[in-house]
Design a protein around this motif. Structure first.
Motif, short mmCIF file in Angstrom:
data_model
loop_
_atom_site.label_atom_id
_atom_site.label_comp_id
_atom_site.label_asym_id
_atom_site.label_seq_id
_atom_site.Cartn_x
_atom_site.Cartn_y
_atom_site.Cartn_z
N ILE A 1 0.83 -1.20 0.00
CA ILE A 1 0.00 0.00 0.00
C ILE A 1 0.87 1.26 0.00
N SER A 2 1.95 1.23 0.73
CA SER A 2 2.88 2.37 0.77
C SER A 2 3.48 2.62 -0.61
N SER A 3 3.84 1.56 -1.31
CA SER A 3 4.39 1.70 -2.65
C SER A 3 3.35 2.25 -3.62
N LYS A 4 2.11 1.77 -3.52
CA LYS A 4 1.03 2.29 -4.38
C LYS A 4 0.79 3.77 -4.13
N ASN A 5 0.80 4.18 -2.86
CA ASN A 5 0.62 5.60 -2.54
C ASN A 5 1.75 6.45 -3.09
N SER A 6 2.96 5.93 -3.02
CA SER A 6 4.11 6.66 -3.54
C SER A 6 4.01 6.81 -5.06
N MET A 7 3.58 5.75 -5.75
CA MET A 7 3.39 5.85 -7.20
C MET A 7 2.27 6.82 -7.54
N ASP A 8 1.21 6.83 -6.74
CA ASP A 8 0.10 7.76 -6.95
C ASP A 8 0.59 9.21 -6.82
N GLN A 9 1.39 9.50 -5.82
CA GLN A 9 1.92 10.84 -5.63
C GLN A 9 2.84 11.23 -6.79
N GLY B 1 8.92 13.23 -13.18
CA GLY B 1 8.98 12.15 -12.19
C GLY B 1 10.38 11.97 -11.66
N ASP B 2 10.62 10.78 -11.11
CA ASP B 2 11.96 10.47 -10.62
C ASP B 2 12.41 9.13 -11.20
N THR B 3 13.63 8.76 -10.88
CA THR B 3 14.22 7.57 -11.50
C THR B 3 13.92 6.29 -10.74
N SER B 4 13.13 6.33 -9.69
CA SER B 4 12.84 5.11 -8.93
C SER B 4 11.73 4.28 -9.57
N TYR B 5 11.09 4.81 -10.60
CA TYR B 5 10.02 4.08 -11.30
C TYR B 5 10.31 4.05 -12.79
N ASP B 6 9.89 2.96 -13.44
CA ASP B 6 9.87 2.92 -14.89
C ASP B 6 8.59 3.58 -15.34
N LEU B 7 8.70 4.45 -16.31
CA LEU B 7 7.57 5.25 -16.75
C LEU B 7 7.25 4.92 -18.19
N GLU B 8 5.98 4.80 -18.50
CA GLU B 8 5.52 4.68 -19.87
C GLU B 8 4.53 5.80 -20.10
N LEU B 9 4.79 6.61 -21.12
CA LEU B 9 3.97 7.79 -21.38
C LEU B 9 3.46 7.76 -22.81
N ASN C 1 1.80 5.20 -17.18
CA ASN C 1 1.96 3.93 -16.46
C ASN C 1 3.27 3.99 -15.69
N LEU C 2 3.21 3.73 -14.40
CA LEU C 2 4.41 3.66 -13.57
C LEU C 2 4.58 2.23 -13.08
N THR C 3 5.82 1.75 -13.05
CA THR C 3 6.13 0.41 -12.55
C THR C 3 7.28 0.53 -11.56
N ASP C 4 7.11 -0.03 -10.36
CA ASP C 4 8.18 0.04 -9.38
C ASP C 4 9.10 -1.17 -9.51
N LYS C 5 10.11 -1.23 -8.66
CA LYS C 5 11.12 -2.29 -8.74
C LYS C 5 10.55 -3.67 -8.40
N LYS C 6 9.43 -3.71 -7.68
CA LYS C 6 8.80 -4.99 -7.32
C LYS C 6 7.81 -5.46 -8.37
N TYR D 1 0.99 1.25 -11.70
CA TYR D 1 -0.03 2.27 -11.45
C TYR D 1 -0.33 2.91 -12.79
N GLU D 2 -1.58 2.99 -13.17
CA GLU D 2 -1.97 3.52 -14.46
C GLU D 2 -3.01 4.60 -14.28
N VAL D 3 -2.84 5.68 -15.05
CA VAL D 3 -3.82 6.76 -15.03
C VAL D 3 -3.91 7.35 -16.44
N GLU D 4 -5.12 7.72 -16.82
CA GLU D 4 -5.35 8.39 -18.10
C GLU D 4 -6.22 9.61 -17.83
N THR D 5 -5.81 10.74 -18.40
CA THR D 5 -6.55 11.98 -18.18
C THR D 5 -6.42 12.89 -19.41
#
Length: 142
Positions: free
Chosen positions: A40-48, A90-98, A124-129, A133-137
């Motif tokens: 849940i902490s990782s999901k919240n971090s990706m959301d932020q 963003g930052d480098t801790s996530y893989d990003l697809e735009l 789309n963000l993907t963490d190391k695990k 997290y996906e969002v479209e707007t």
């Protein structure tokens, strides 16, 4: 008079078995809680992080007549800028697809965005695990 004090071996083994069973259940609940907290902490971090990326795109869309978005598919990083895309999104801790486009998001490499049209963004963000997290707007200028 036969007054024996103490426990028999069977009573001692029964008590130890009950103790191990109860402690096993407690540890199982604790580790399950800990794993859920991490997830849940990782999901919240990706959301932020996704909200920060979308806020940056919205700010460029509101304040400029046009701007550039560059997406590096091999490095999984995106950049934005007014004259050239040089600011990391963003930052480098996530893989990003735009993906971005008018009216539907498409794969991009380097596009110049005209702010007179609404821009649809898929992120789309993907963490190391491996959590995603996906969002479209749609971002428009008011």
């Amino acid at each position: 008079m036969n007054n024996q004090k103490g426990l028999t071996l069977v009573e001692l083994l029964a008590a130890i078995t009950v103790l191990f069973t109860i402690s096993g259940i407690i540890y199982g609940v604790f580790f399950s809680f800990n794993n859920n907290y991490d997830r849940i902490s990782s999901k919240n971090s990706m959301d932020q992080n996704a909200n920060l990326i979308l806020a940056a795109i919205k700010e460029y869309h509101q304040k400029n007549d046009s701007y550039w978005i560059y997406y590096d598919d091999s490095d999984k990083r995106a950049f934005i800028g007014k004259d050239s895309a040089d600011t990391l999104l963003g930052d480098t801790s996530y893989d990003l697809e735009l993906k971005a486009g008018y009216p539907a998001p498409v794969s991009i490499n380097n596009i110049k965005v005209d702010t007179q049209q609404p821009l649809t963004v898929q992120l789309n963000l993907t963490d190391k695990k491996g959590q995603t997290y996906e969002v479209e707007t749609t971002v428009k200028r008011y």
